[in-house]
Scaffold this active site. Structure first.
Site, PDB file in Angstrom:
ATOM      1  N   ASP A   1      42.215   5.776 -31.402  1.00  0.00           N
ATOM      2  CA  ASP A   1      41.071   5.896 -32.306  1.00  0.00           C
ATOM      3  C   ASP A   1      40.328   7.223 -32.097  1.00  0.00           C
ATOM      4  O   ASP A   1      40.546   7.933 -31.101  1.00  0.00           O
ATOM      5  CB  ASP A   1      40.123   4.707 -32.068  1.00  0.00           C
ATOM      6  CG  ASP A   1      39.436   4.248 -33.340  1.00  0.00           C
ATOM      7  OD1 ASP A   1      39.263   5.078 -34.247  1.00  0.00           O
ATOM      8  OD2 ASP A   1      39.057   3.069 -33.404  1.00  0.00           O
TER       9      ASP A   1
ATOM     10  N   ASP B   1      38.734   1.030 -42.406  1.00  0.00           N
ATOM     11  CA  ASP B   1      38.057  -0.084 -41.744  1.00  0.00           C
ATOM     12  C   ASP B   1      37.672  -1.145 -42.755  1.00  0.00           C
ATOM     13  O   ASP B   1      37.145  -2.187 -42.378  1.00  0.00           O
ATOM     14  CB  ASP B   1      36.799   0.410 -41.017  1.00  0.00           C
ATOM     15  CG  ASP B   1      37.121   0.878 -39.605  1.00  0.00           C
ATOM     16  OD1 ASP B   1      38.286   0.748 -39.199  1.00  0.00           O
ATOM     17  OD2 ASP B   1      36.208   1.379 -38.924  1.00  0.00           O
TER      18      ASP B   1
HETATM   19  C1  GLA Z   1      36.873   1.952 -35.226  1.00  0.00           C
HETATM   20  C2  GLA Z   1      38.173   1.446 -35.799  1.00  0.00           C
HETATM   21  C3  GLA Z   1      38.144  -0.070 -35.854  1.00  0.00           C
HETATM   22  C4  GLA Z   1      37.924  -0.610 -34.478  1.00  0.00           C
HETATM   23  C5  GLA Z   1      36.667  -0.016 -33.877  1.00  0.00           C
HETATM   24  C6  GLA Z   1      36.495  -0.402 -32.431  1.00  0.00           C
HETATM   25  O1  GLA Z   1      35.816   1.694 -36.084  1.00  0.00           O
HETATM   26  O2  GLA Z   1      38.406   2.011 -37.040  1.00  0.00           O
HETATM   27  O3  GLA Z   1      39.346  -0.564 -36.398  1.00  0.00           O
HETATM   28  O4  GLA Z   1      39.031  -0.305 -33.670  1.00  0.00           O
HETATM   29  O5  GLA Z   1      36.653   1.389 -33.958  1.00  0.00           O
HETATM   30  O6  GLA Z   1      35.346   0.118 -31.887  1.00  0.00           O
END
Ligand code: GLA
Length: 693
Positions: free
Chosen positions: A436, A493
């Site tokens: 990430d 997301d």
């Molecule tokens: C980001 C990612 C999510 C999740 C969060 C965790 O927002 O896009 O899918 O993994 O971080 O903190």
């Protein structure tokens, strides 16, 4: 005049040179082999009139101010003493090796060498263009374009890409006007707001017909794109690293690869060329793709071993094949203010380490993946307390999601991250990392991106069994620079299937199904507050690399059954669907977002027609298909919805059984779908009939 050409079955690119930097004087539909390229060049040259120079300055691979080029030059910078850099290159050689051209030019007075590679993949129809600059003395570059391409005259519009968190891949139709259209991601990643892609449709082009060009700059660190119409009407497109990316004087500079393709079968021809090239040439992920379960929206930071085991058991029972443990397992990470950088298992949550959970997951027949955000650090972390100087940028800079970025150019940062991640991978059978990147960088910096690439390359070399997914708050790093080193994009997301339907429809211009993650989210979507039916959520996920992200304990027996059914269907079809071409359909109803996934051999296809809103007219219009053999016959079956729809009272053909029609009829007139509510998906399965002619 010297000329060279690159050809595949659908396009020709012609390069010409008269002693200086070569220029692309033709790029478009395939030319006959005998074409006289000098005449072609002369026939397309611009005339001169009052108010113009006495020559038309060449729109070369790197347009030069010393040639009085009237637009953005291909290179901008200065010598160590601050003198502006204004090179005047002479052609040294062009070497042709099959469908690859290697161009070398020098400016001896200034100690500069410009080299460029233009390679055409005749199977995927994708051009790969890359430029390099070598200097005898250190120079400071502000701008260096990948080999510059002319844009079509016969076009009124261009389509570029913007977006936001939970709203990636928004397409913008923009008019060509005199002057330049600039897109630039100055935030050190390709970013939601600035996906580095451009579509250039010629007049009258749609998804399914007409001529179009598409370009993508394969760089994770933030790009600059200039699409410019010159005073003489010519148009150019330049892609390169964002301004200021080259922080320090240096003697070598290289652009990222610029990928480009021409299609005379509509924008879909560009999309499928890109999908195939990425899938077959760049990404190396093995098949079949497993069904994912990701626990983020089920538990967030509340990791509780018995609960996670229960969730894993239920996810496996629904059909999941890989369990990904998301954020919250390390340091003291009870919320998003702390612990990034401390990549040690939280012994409060996992007193015996990750072993018991991984064993449980393995016992269910699932593989195990882990979330990491290696490039980031929280001020509230052991790592920051030990190494506050490892942060990229100013000490008092604004945080993003409470976090700062590590300076990836530092050897000690690289070693720390490699050792931390390698220790986890050595200690456990982890075969997947969700990598990430949840904040923008304080600056765009080439060294940062190279540091990231080096870390990924080293981990991949040492742990070849580990697949990596690129996530950046969803699709903030969905470029091919990342995909050279990863195998999946967490596209957004937003698990809101309505939003996702549109996001993945547009992303298909650049990304094939096999790299595009899509999960069934909770009934009440956490990022939009919408409630959507399980059938719709499941089918939207089944359009791409399928997974689940809700807490399975929320599912009713009916919802669980629908999810199991669609997952079973996806598994039965994934082998061909993950290798299929995604064709965006020209829907005559703005409320219907539809695509057709067709097997490479044309023997079968599936249509997903998502109803995103109610239509203006009361009954659905026929949906026209594409990419079929007009003379062949196809048997089309309505797979979903598989139960009567309240709003559909008629006896249309698809509702009463399979329909067999010619490709000509399906493409020309289309086929009528049943009335449906917004937030539903019609799924048509079709096979080509094997019939004697
Ligand atoms: C980001 C990612 C999510 C999740 C969060 C965790 O927002 O896009 O899918 O993994 O971080 O903190």
């Amino acid at each position: 005049m010297q000329t060279w050409r690159l050809d595949d079955a659908r396009q020709t690119l012609v390069l010409c040179a008269q002693g200086g930097l070569p220029q692309v004087t033709y790029w478009g539909a395939a030319l006959p082999q005998g074409e006289d390229l000098s005449v072609l060049h002369a026939a397309n040259a611009r005339d001169l009139s009052g108010g113009m120079l006495d020559v038309v300055p060449p729109l070369s691979l790197c347009p030069e101010t010393t040639q009085s080029f009237p637009g953005q030059p291909g290179l901008r910078g200065c010598c160590a003493d601050g003198t502006p850099l204004r090179p005047q290159f002479k052609l040294r050689e062009v070497v042709q090796d099959g469908q690859e051209l290697r161009v070398a030019c020098t400016d001896e007075a200034r100690g500069l060498t410009y080299t460029a590679t233009l390679a055409l993949d005749t199977q995927t129809h994708v051009l790969r263009l890359q430029a390099r600059l070598d200097s005898a003395a250190p120079i400071q570059l502000d701008w260096f374009a990948a080999p510059v391409l002319p844009a079509p005259d016969h076009a009124a519009e261009m389509i570029d890409v913007s977006g936001r968190w939970c709203g990636e891949f928004q397409l913008n139709d923009l008019p060509w006007t005199p002057g330049s259209h600039l897109r630039e991601s100055l935030v050190g990643r390709s970013d939601h707001a600035h996906f580095p892609g451009l579509i250039l449709p010629c007049t009258g082009t749609s998804n399914t017909q007409g001529a179009a060009y598409a370009l993508h700059y394969g760089w994770a660190g933030g790009h600059r794109m200039v699409a410019e119409e010159l005073p003489d009407g010519r148009r150019q497109v330049q892609f390169g690293h964002a301004s200021g990316s080259y922080a320090a004087p240096a003697t070598q500079f290289e652009t990222a690869p610029l990928y480009a393709t021409f299609s005379d079968i509509g924008i879909n021809g560009c999309a499928t060329a890109f999908q195939r090239h990425l899938r077959d040439r760049i990404v190396t992920t093995p098949t079949p793709r497993p069904v994912h379960y990701n626990c983020w929206e089920a538990v967030y930071f509340n990791h509780d071993l018995p609960r996670l085991k229960d969730i894993a058991t239920r996810a496996a029972e629904l059909g999941a094949e890989r369990f990904v443990l998301d954020d919250g397992w390390f340091g003291l990470r009870d919320d998003d203010t702390t612990s990034l950088g401390d990549w040690q298992v939280d012994s409060r949550k996992y007193p015996q380490g990750l072993g018991p959970l991984i064993d449980h997951v393995a016992g269910l027949g699932m593989s195990f993946g882990l979330w990491l955000e290696p490039e980031m650090i929280n001020r509230d972390s052991a790592l920051f307390r030990a190494h506050p100087d490892w942060v990229l940028g100013e000490a008092d800079q604004a945080t993003g999601r409470g976090q700062l970025v590590l300076d990836m150019a530092r050897g000690d940062v690289q070693s720390y991250l490699y050792d931390s991640i390698a220790a986890l991978l050595r200690a456990h059978p982890i075969t997947y990392i969700k990598w990430d990147h949840n904040r923008v960088l304080p600056v765009a910096d080439v060294a940062q991106t190279h540091g990231l690439y080096a870390l990924l390359d080293r981990l991949r070399a040492d742990f070849p069994q580990v697949e990596i997914e690129s996530c950046a708050s969803g699709g903030g790093r969905a470029d091919w620079g990342m995909l050279e080193r990863t195998g999946r994009i967490w596209l957004s997301d937003s698990n809101d299937a309505l939003e996702r339907l549109a996001i993945q429809h547009n992303a298909a211009l650049f990304l094939p199904a096999c790299v595009t993650g899509s999960h069934v989210g909770p009934r009440l979507c956490h990022t939009s507050g919408r409630m959507l039916d399980i059938g719709f959520r499941a089918w939207v996920a089944a359009q791409r690399h399928m997974g689940f992200e809700m807490d399975p304990r929320e599912l009713t027996a009916h919802e669980a059954q629908v999810l199991r059914d669609v997952t079973t269907w996806w598994k039965a079809n994934r082998d061909w669907m993950m290798m299929a071409d995604i064709l965006r359909l020209d829907s005559s109803d703005a409320a219907v977002i539809a695509e057709q996934q067709i097997a490479q051999d044309g023997s079968r296809f599936v249509v997903f027609a998502g109803r995103a809103a109610t239509s203006a007219q009361i009954a659905p219009r026929p949906l026209r298909l594409t990419g079929l053999d007009p003379a062949a016959r196809y048997t089309v079956t309505l797979r979903a919805p598989d139960s009567p729809q309240a709003q559909s009272r008629g006896q249309i053909a698809l509702k009463t059984g399979p329909v067999t029609l010619s490709g000509a009829a399906l493409m020309g007139q289309g086929i009528t779908l049943p009335c449906s509510d917004p937030g539903t998906m019609a799924v048509l399965e079709a096979v080509r009939r094997e019939e004697a002619p």
